[in-house]
Design a protein around this motif. Structure first.
Motif, PDB file in Angstrom:
ATOM      1  N   UNK A 258       0.831  -1.219   0.000  1.00 52.92           N
ATOM      2  CA  UNK A 258       0.000   0.000   0.000  1.00 52.92           C
ATOM      3  C   UNK A 258       0.856   1.256   0.000  1.00 52.92           C
ATOM      4  N   UNK A 259       0.271   2.342  -0.479  1.00 50.42           N
ATOM      5  CA  UNK A 259       1.024   3.576  -0.607  1.00 50.42           C
ATOM      6  C   UNK A 259       1.476   4.186   0.698  1.00 50.42           C
ATOM      7  N   UNK A 260       0.793   3.894   1.808  1.00 50.60           N
ATOM      8  CA  UNK A 260       1.147   4.520   3.081  1.00 50.60           C
ATOM      9  C   UNK A 260       2.309   3.812   3.784  1.00 50.60           C
ATOM     10  N   UNK A 261       2.712   2.628   3.299  1.00 49.52           N
ATOM     11  CA  UNK A 261       3.738   1.864   3.998  1.00 49.52           C
ATOM     12  C   UNK A 261       5.098   2.555   3.926  1.00 49.52           C
ATOM     13  N   UNK A 262       5.496   3.010   2.743  1.00 50.59           N
ATOM     14  CA  UNK A 262       6.819   3.641   2.593  1.00 50.59           C
ATOM     15  C   UNK A 262       6.979   4.883   3.452  1.00 50.59           C
ATOM     16  N   UNK A 263       6.014   5.848   3.448  1.00 49.54           N
ATOM     17  CA  UNK A 263       6.178   7.009   4.336  1.00 49.54           C
ATOM     18  C   UNK A 263       6.253   6.630   5.813  1.00 49.54           C
ATOM     19  N   UNK A 264       5.493   5.626   6.224  1.00 50.43           N
ATOM     20  CA  UNK A 264       5.535   5.216   7.633  1.00 50.43           C
ATOM     21  C   UNK A 264       6.897   4.624   7.978  1.00 50.43           C
ATOM     22  N   UNK A 265       7.479   3.820   7.069  1.00 44.76           N
ATOM     23  CA  UNK A 265       8.808   3.257   7.325  1.00 44.76           C
ATOM     24  C   UNK A 265       9.847   4.359   7.452  1.00 44.76           C
ATOM     25  N   UNK A 266       9.787   5.356   6.549  1.00 42.17           N
ATOM     26  CA  UNK A 266      10.732   6.477   6.630  1.00 42.17           C
ATOM     27  C   UNK A 266      10.554   7.237   7.937  1.00 42.17           C
ATOM     28  N   UNK A 267       9.300   7.450   8.348  1.00 38.96           N
ATOM     29  CA  UNK A 267       9.039   8.162   9.603  1.00 38.96           C
ATOM     30  C   UNK A 267       9.574   7.383  10.802  1.00 38.96           C
TER      31      UNK A 267
END
Length: 432
Positions: A258-267
């Motif tokens: 899903x698209x929200x996974x990458x930003x959450x990992x970076x955060x």
């Protein structure tokens, strides 16, 4: 009254009580694994579902043997190319894609190459390619006896057992020539028949119940299966395997994520780095500080003894007793620290009148087999140490046998004011 010290050897119940957390965790993991196996169908009969040579309940060997007894040439295809080649010349192809491995291009290739195609339990993607307008409709409410079509195999079957699945046919599919058989009220049909891609015949059977070994003899299941698969002299039995999947068209990990996974990992990475910098600034150089803690030697010895007793480590405890006894005896005999045990045993034997071999065995070789032997070994060490100490102590009885010695405490005795001559040999703090 004699006080008996309680035993501190751990019992089985105490051991289980200390490890109950790990036991609960292990039980939860085993239970979870069993649940996963049941949910995913891990506990089922061996062999492939609807396998032509599988005699287990979910297999189809009974149907294949009946077809062969009727003169039908049944061939198992191991791949999409083999299925297409074997289908040349008017053969019927039976397709069951349990894992939906065939993509749209391969389904279209297969449908365009065969004259008569029977598909068991089609998936959503299979319906989109082979029969647009035909949709999945759930599960039938019971046995089906309303044929509702003019397909010869369905009419000869008359009815189907319970456990069937349903398909719905919309107006566009009906306009394209698709009709349903074995209707379950307004919910849908168990069988849908229509024109194939190459102008032949396409039959969609919503469930595998019609073809399995354990259900084929119920109601009209056998009549429908034989009527659909025995329409020609040759039958190609095709169950797609992992080799039929096109790896080039498989979705990548980025497409599946899903698209929200990458930003959450970076955060999360940024938060971890920030927390490390924030907490890391609190650490300075290491400082050695002598804490004002005094632990009596008796408590240390007692604590170590309790640990040895709790773990039944009689060997370690005996080693500590031997080390202490050897050190004290060596100090009494004024032997250097570099002296070996044999030298010490010979000196102790000379001083006490014992046998050197027995002394060496007592200090080194004896291994207690139980608590009783351990207590006896400790007593023998104590007696040996007392004998050595007694052998080097001056004999006070000699003073009474010599008449020239003046009475202690007389005016002419220079030792009267400073104590007896034996005072210098007495340990400090034990003056009479």
């Amino acid at each position: 009254m004699t006080l008996v010290a309680p035993s501190i050897t751990p019992t089985l119940r105490a051991g289980l009580r200390r490890r109950r957390a790990w036991i609960v965790i292990a039980a939860a993991l085993v239970l979870g694994a069993l649940v996963v196996l049941v949910v995913q169908g891990g506990i089922r009969a061996p062999g492939a579902v609807l396998g032509a040579d599988n005699p287990a309940p979910p297999g189809s060997k009974a149907l294949v043997e009946v077809l062969r007894s009727h003169g039908i040439d049944v061939t198992q295809a191991r791949g999409i190319d083999a299925a297409v080649d074997a289908a040349q010349g008017g053969a019927t192809v039976f397709l069951y894609d349990e894992l939906a491995l065939l993509d749209a291009e391969r389904l279209d290739e297969l449908a365009s190459a065969v004259d008569r195609l029977v598909v068991a339990e089609p998936a959503f993607g299979t319906l989109e390619v082979l029969a647009p307008g035909v949709r999945l409709g759930g599960t039938a409410t019971g046995a089906l006896d309303e044929v509702a079509c003019d397909v010869g195999a369905a009419e000869r079957a008359g009815e189907l057992s319970d456990g069937q699945r349903l398909l719905t046919v919309d107006d566009d599919a009906q306009a394209a020539g698709f009709t349903g058989c074995f209707r379950d009220g307004e919910f849908g049909y168990a069988v849908v028949s229509g024109p194939g891609r190459a102008g032949g015949e396409l039959t969609l059977v919503a469930a595998t119940t019609v073809f399995t070994n354990d259900r084929i003899d119920e109601a009209g299941n056998a009549a429908l299966a034989i009527g659909l698969l025995g329409a020609s002299d040759r039958l190609v039995w095709y169950l797609p395997g992992p080799g039929d999947a096109d790896a080039a068209t498989a979705p990548t990990l980025a497409e599946l994520t899903p698209g929200w996974v990458s930003p959450v990992i970076v955060l999360l990475i940024a938060v971890v780095v920030a927390a490390g910098v924030w907490r890391g600034r609190r650490f300075g150089p290491l400082v050695v500080e002598n804490l004002p803690v005094h632990v009596p030697a008796g408590e240390t010895s007692e604590g170590r003894a309790r640990l040895y007793a709790r773990n039944a480590a009689r060997g370690h405890a005996a080693d500590q007793l031997r080390i202490g006894a050897i050190g004290r005896i060596a100090a009494l005999l004024r032997l250097p620290r570099s002296s070996d045990v044999d030298t010490l045993a010979e000196a102790a034997a000379v001083a006490t009148g014992r046998d050197a071999a027995s002394v060496a065995r007592l200090l080194v070789a004896d291994v207690p087999a139980g608590d009783r032997e351990f207590v006896e070994l400790a007593g023998e060490h104590d007696r040996l140490e007392r004998d050595v100490r007694g052998s080097i102590r001056p004999d006070r009885s000699l003073s009474s046998s010599k008449g020239a010695v003046a009475p202690t405490g007389s005016a002419d005795d220079p030792r009267a004011s400073t104590g007896s001559a034996d005072d210098s040999d007495r340990p400090t703090g034990r003056r009479p």
